[in-house]
Design a protein around this motif. Structure first.
Motif, PDB file in Angstrom:
ATOM      1  N   ALA A  56      96.064  71.835  44.359  1.00 48.81           N
ATOM      2  CA  ALA A  56      95.729  70.401  44.440  1.00 48.81           C
ATOM      3  C   ALA A  56      96.691  69.550  43.614  1.00 48.81           C
ATOM      4  O   ALA A  56      97.283  68.595  44.136  1.00 48.81           O
ATOM      5  CB  ALA A  56      94.283  70.175  44.019  1.00 48.81           C
ATOM      6  N   PRO A  57      96.894  69.845  42.299  1.00 48.36           N
ATOM      7  CA  PRO A  57      97.841  69.025  41.538  1.00 48.36           C
ATOM      8  C   PRO A  57      99.283  69.186  42.000  1.00 48.36           C
ATOM      9  O   PRO A  57     100.075  68.244  41.898  1.00 48.36           O
ATOM     10  CB  PRO A  57      97.660  69.508  40.097  1.00 48.36           C
ATOM     11  CG  PRO A  57      97.032  70.850  40.202  1.00 48.36           C
ATOM     12  CD  PRO A  57      96.183  70.801  41.428  1.00 48.36           C
ATOM     13  N   ILE A  64     100.280  69.689  45.177  1.00 51.36           N
ATOM     14  CA  ILE A  64     100.392  68.846  46.367  1.00 51.36           C
ATOM     15  C   ILE A  64     100.396  67.371  45.982  1.00 51.36           C
ATOM     16  O   ILE A  64     101.167  66.567  46.527  1.00 51.36           O
ATOM     17  CB  ILE A  64      99.254  69.165  47.353  1.00 51.36           C
ATOM     18  CG1 ILE A  64      99.443  70.569  47.939  1.00 51.36           C
ATOM     19  CG2 ILE A  64      99.181  68.127  48.475  1.00 51.36           C
ATOM     20  CD1 ILE A  64      98.293  71.054  48.797  1.00 51.36           C
ATOM     21  N   PHE A  65      99.540  67.002  45.009  1.00 46.84           N
ATOM     22  CA  PHE A  65      99.508  65.603  44.569  1.00 46.84           C
ATOM     23  C   PHE A  65     100.860  65.183  44.004  1.00 46.84           C
ATOM     24  O   PHE A  65     101.352  64.078  44.296  1.00 46.84           O
ATOM     25  CB  PHE A  65      98.418  65.417  43.514  1.00 46.84           C
ATOM     26  CG  PHE A  65      98.399  64.043  42.914  1.00 46.84           C
ATOM     27  CD1 PHE A  65      97.876  62.962  43.613  1.00 46.84           C
ATOM     28  CD2 PHE A  65      98.925  63.811  41.640  1.00 46.84           C
ATOM     29  CE1 PHE A  65      97.867  61.690  43.066  1.00 46.84           C
ATOM     30  CE2 PHE A  65      98.916  62.546  41.084  1.00 46.84           C
ATOM     31  CZ  PHE A  65      98.396  61.475  41.798  1.00 46.84           C
ATOM     32  N   VAL A 105      93.148  76.822  43.293  1.00 48.72           N
ATOM     33  CA  VAL A 105      92.765  75.418  43.076  1.00 48.72           C
ATOM     34  C   VAL A 105      93.933  74.639  42.483  1.00 48.72           C
ATOM     35  O   VAL A 105      93.978  73.410  42.559  1.00 48.72           O
ATOM     36  CB  VAL A 105      91.535  75.302  42.158  1.00 48.72           C
ATOM     37  CG1 VAL A 105      90.340  76.012  42.743  1.00 48.72           C
ATOM     38  CG2 VAL A 105      91.836  75.846  40.758  1.00 48.72           C
TER      39      VAL A 105
END
Length: 254
Positions: free
Chosen positions: A138-139, A141-142, A135
């Protein structure tokens, strides 16, 4: 008005993907083949000695850096001349100039999302099964979205005024390739060299992909702070330049 402009970004980004599919025989297969072929070339070039101790299967280690790098390289290379390449449109009617690099970034992000399952599947098959740490992608990739967007808009904002930058951008992309630890472990280098290499914000981003996928570690805010700061500052500077030069671009591009 902003909603209309964002709709234009979406339509241009999606249409660019459709054009890619229609203009080549292999279509979307190229989105996967291109980074994999580049990874293969680097694998054969650096699969011994030079890389240092990666602590993991070298092919997987390489993929975790190469696929995000290819995303960045495509964003900035295509965005740098996006305003110049659309001077015909700008000569006919008014559009905010940020639309063009943003459309390219959207298109390249969608491509990366298509390639990401290949990376995850390869990591899994190589002995690094999925875990709750994933998980943390996500950060990561952001943070790369913000960094890609900021640098892309900055390149797009300045290239019409300084045409020589079109020669400098490929050199900068090559510099990122060789200084961000894509095919070697930065932590295996001497401390003074590490400090120098870590000035490259992508070094931290690519390392965080490996932390999540190969070491099952969720990135902390501190791990992503520097890339985010560089991305946000670049984005703010680029938007300020585009706003200040908004009416100048059509005259410069005549």
């Amino acid at each position: 008005m902003l909603k209309n402009h964002l709709n234009i970004v979406w339509l241009r980004g999606v249409n660019a993907l459709k054009a890619d599919m229609e203009n080549t025989y292999l279509g979307t297969i190229w989105w996967v083949m291109e980074p994999l072929l580049l990874t293969g070339l680097l694998y054969f070039a650096f699969s011994s000695g030079f890389r240092g101790n990666t602590g993991a299967n070298f092919l997987v280690f390489l993929l975790c850096g190469m696929l995000p790098f290819k995303w960045f390289a495509s964003c900035i290379s295509n965005s740098s001349e996006s305003i110049v390449n659309n001077k015909g449109i700008l000569g006919q009617f008014y559009l905010p100039k940020w639309i063009f690099p943003c459309s390219i970034n959207l298109s390249m992000f969608l491509r990366f999302m298509c390639v990401l399952p290949i990376l995850l599947g390869t990591v899994w098959l190589s002995g690094f099964p999925p875990s709750s740490a994933w998980v943390g992608l996500a950060p990561v990739i952001f943070s790369q979205v913000i960094l890609n967007l900021g640098l892309s808009l900055l390149a797009a904002a300045t290239t019409p005024l300084i045409p020589d930058l079109r020669h400098l951008v490929p050199l900068c992309v090559t510099g990122v390739l060789f200084t961000s630890g894509i095919f070697f472990d930065i932590s295996s280098r001497p401390p003074e060299v590490q400090e120098l290499l870590l000035l490259n914000p992508f070094a931290g981003v690519f390392n965080n992909y490996r932390m999540v996928l190969l070491e099952n570690q969720i990135p902390t805010l501190g791990d992503l702070t520097y890339p985010l700061i560089v991305g946000v500052l670049s984005l703010c500077l680029a938007l300020a330049l585009i706003k200040a030069l908004d009416r100048t671009y059509p005259r410069v591009l005549l």
